[in-house]
Scaffold this motif. Structure first.
Motif, short mmCIF file in Angstrom:
data_model
loop_
_atom_site.label_atom_id
_atom_site.label_comp_id
_atom_site.label_asym_id
_atom_site.label_seq_id
_atom_site.Cartn_x
_atom_site.Cartn_y
_atom_site.Cartn_z
N ASP A 197 0.84 -1.20 0.00
CA ASP A 197 0.00 0.00 0.00
C ASP A 197 0.88 1.26 0.00
O ASP A 197 0.68 2.20 -0.77
N GLY A 284 -12.08 -6.22 8.16
CA GLY A 284 -10.89 -7.08 8.17
C GLY A 284 -9.65 -6.28 7.80
O GLY A 284 -9.74 -5.15 7.31
N THR A 315 -9.70 -2.19 11.76
CA THR A 315 -9.61 -3.02 10.55
C THR A 315 -8.82 -4.29 10.85
O THR A 315 -9.35 -5.39 10.74
N ASP A 317 -6.78 -7.04 13.34
CA ASP A 317 -7.31 -7.69 14.54
C ASP A 317 -7.21 -6.80 15.78
O ASP A 317 -6.16 -6.21 16.05
O1 KG4 Z 1 -7.79 -9.09 9.96
P1 KG4 Z 1 -6.32 -9.24 10.10
O2 KG4 Z 1 -5.57 -8.32 11.04
O3 KG4 Z 1 -5.92 -10.69 10.53
C1 KG4 Z 1 -6.61 -11.83 10.16
O4 KG4 Z 1 -7.67 -12.11 10.77
O5 KG4 Z 1 -6.11 -12.46 9.20
O6 KG4 Z 1 -5.71 -9.10 8.62
C2 KG4 Z 1 -4.33 -9.13 8.37
C3 KG4 Z 1 -4.11 -8.93 6.88
C4 KG4 Z 1 -2.67 -9.18 6.45
O7 KG4 Z 1 -2.69 -10.02 5.33
C5 KG4 Z 1 -2.17 -7.79 6.08
O8 KG4 Z 1 -1.17 -7.77 5.09
C6 KG4 Z 1 -3.43 -7.14 5.59
O9 KG4 Z 1 -4.42 -7.57 6.50
N1 KG4 Z 1 -3.35 -5.67 5.58
C7 KG4 Z 1 -3.33 -4.93 4.44
C8 KG4 Z 1 -3.20 -3.58 4.84
N2 KG4 Z 1 -3.14 -3.54 6.21
C9 KG4 Z 1 -3.24 -4.83 6.64
N3 KG4 Z 1 -3.41 -5.31 3.15
C10 KG4 Z 1 -3.35 -4.34 2.23
N4 KG4 Z 1 -3.22 -3.03 2.52
C11 KG4 Z 1 -3.14 -2.60 3.80
N5 KG4 Z 1 -3.01 -1.30 4.08
#
Ligand code: KG4
Ligand code: ZN
Length: 350
Positions: A197, A284, A315, A317
């Motif tokens: 990003d 998420g 957004t 966890d």
């Molecule tokens: O919801 P989360 O914190 O954990 C799970 O439940 O999996 O999501 C983590 C995911 C990771 O793959 C991370 O690379 C992605 O969210 N993520 C992003 C961004 N911030 C976090 N992906 C793309 N752009 C972002 N800014």
């Protein structure tokens, strides 16, 4: 519905690699403390055994900090909410055992929360923030939520606080994995999504093209072909020019981000076509992505959708999302102490 004026809930989230605790007064977040586990960075992904150990070290100080920041004594708590699943078993067990023991010692109810439902229900956290100078609206039922995280990618029809219907989901990798695995081949540290990003901000999103996989059910996703195409593309170009990544990082990241976000937006368009529902939420970790946030907002102007984009802090966890779900279950008496066992594979509609 219960009617006590102020309900205080302590929430605990430990499903993957973040240890988090939050304190809520009704639907308002008083504190939301998150301890990230940097140990996984050098391994390029979450190592379950290390995650579990780090949760054990973090959980007591994180809970203490959440109570202190909220200025709430444990004796004021009405209930404890915790993540039951899905997630890594060793990680879930730390939160589950801590929450169970703490609730027993305080003689207050324990509320088991589904992590995927919680990602969606962040949209019901009370907020004083404004968007375009107007108070932020909450979605009304039914609405659609695209839940995009490191482990899941789902299109969910939300019929009520407690009724979730999966309309489509990924058949292989999650959207977050597509970001993280693409980042890994570029030599970026885990989790790579936020870095893609960041570099994408200064790149050309149309410089390189990656395939849009087709699925039998129009609302399902498949990211494994996309990921393989990125890996092949990078390897081929590095073979020809060892400095390819360094010289083109911004353009590669912008093109990968554009590819993933275009797939997500196309699926949302197909969902609106199929269901006629135009209230669209995202949730998420991947919903933190600046491009999906921008492109979703644009649909309000172009297609008349009403969109719901969570504040950044809710957004990835966090325990605030577990807390709001716990609160909604508490006031509707929708919890049951016989289903408190950790479940690594819990589905959003369970
Ligand atoms: O919801 P989360 O914190 O954990 C799970 O439940 O999996 O999501 C983590 C995911 C990771 O793959 C991370 O690379 C992605 O969210 N993520 C992003 C961004 N911030 C976090 N992906 C793309 N752009 C972002 N800014
Ligand atoms: Zn998550």
């Amino acid at each position: 519905m219960r009617t006590k004026k102020n309900i205080y809930i302590l929430a605990i989230e430990s499903s993957c690699d973040d240890t988090s605790a939050a304190v809520l007064c009704n639907d308002t977040i008083l504190s939301n403390v998150i301890a990230n586990q940097e140990i996984h960075q050098k391994y390029g992904g979450v190592v379950p055994e290390l995650a579990s150990r780090a949760h054990q070290q973090n959980i007591v100080p994180v809970v203490q900090q959440a109570l202190a920041q909220a200025n709430i004594d444990k004796k004021q708590l009405d209930a404890i909410a915790f993540t039951r699943g899905p997630g890594l078993m060793g990680s879930l067990l730390v939160g589950t055992s801590f929450a169970t023991t703490f609730a027993m010692s305080l003689e207050i109810p324990l509320i088991a929360v589904n992590h995927m439902q919680a990602h969606i229900l962040v949209h019901f956290i009370s907020s004083k923030e404004k968007r375009d100078n107007k108070p932020i609206n909450k979605p009304s039922f039914p609405f659609i939520c695209l839940t995009i995280s490191g482990g899941h990618t789902q299109i969910v029809k939300v019929n009520s606080y407690f009724d979730f219907e999966i309309l489509g989901e990924t058949l292989d990798d999650a959207a977050g994995e597509a970001f993280d695995k693409s980042a890994k081949i570029l030599g970026l540290t885990y989790p790579g999504g936020p870095l893609i990003d960041k570099y994408a901000q200064n790149g050309d999103p149309n410089k390189y093209q990656f395939p849009k996989p087709k699925t039998k059910n129009k609302l399902d996703f498949s990211f494994s072909g996309f990921k393989t195409a990125v890996i092949r593309f990078v390897k081929k170009n590095v073979k020809e020019n060892p400095n390819f990544i360094k010289e083109n990082l911004n353009n590669i990241c912008a093109s990968i981000q554009n590819g993933i976000v275009s797939i997500l937006i196309d699926k949302l368009k197909a969902t609106v076509e199929q269901t006629g529902i135009t209230q669209i939420a995202i949730a998420g970790g991947v919903s933190a992505n600046s491009e999906i946030r921008k492109r979703l907002k644009d649909t309000e102007k172009h297609f008349g959708w009403q969109t719901f984009i969570p504040p950044f802090e809710y957004t990835t966890d966090n325990a605030a999302m577990i807390g709001i779900t716990g609160y909604l279950k508490f006031i509707h008496n929708a919890f049951n102490n016989s289903t408190n066992l950790a479940n690594a594979r819990l589905k959003v509609d369970e």
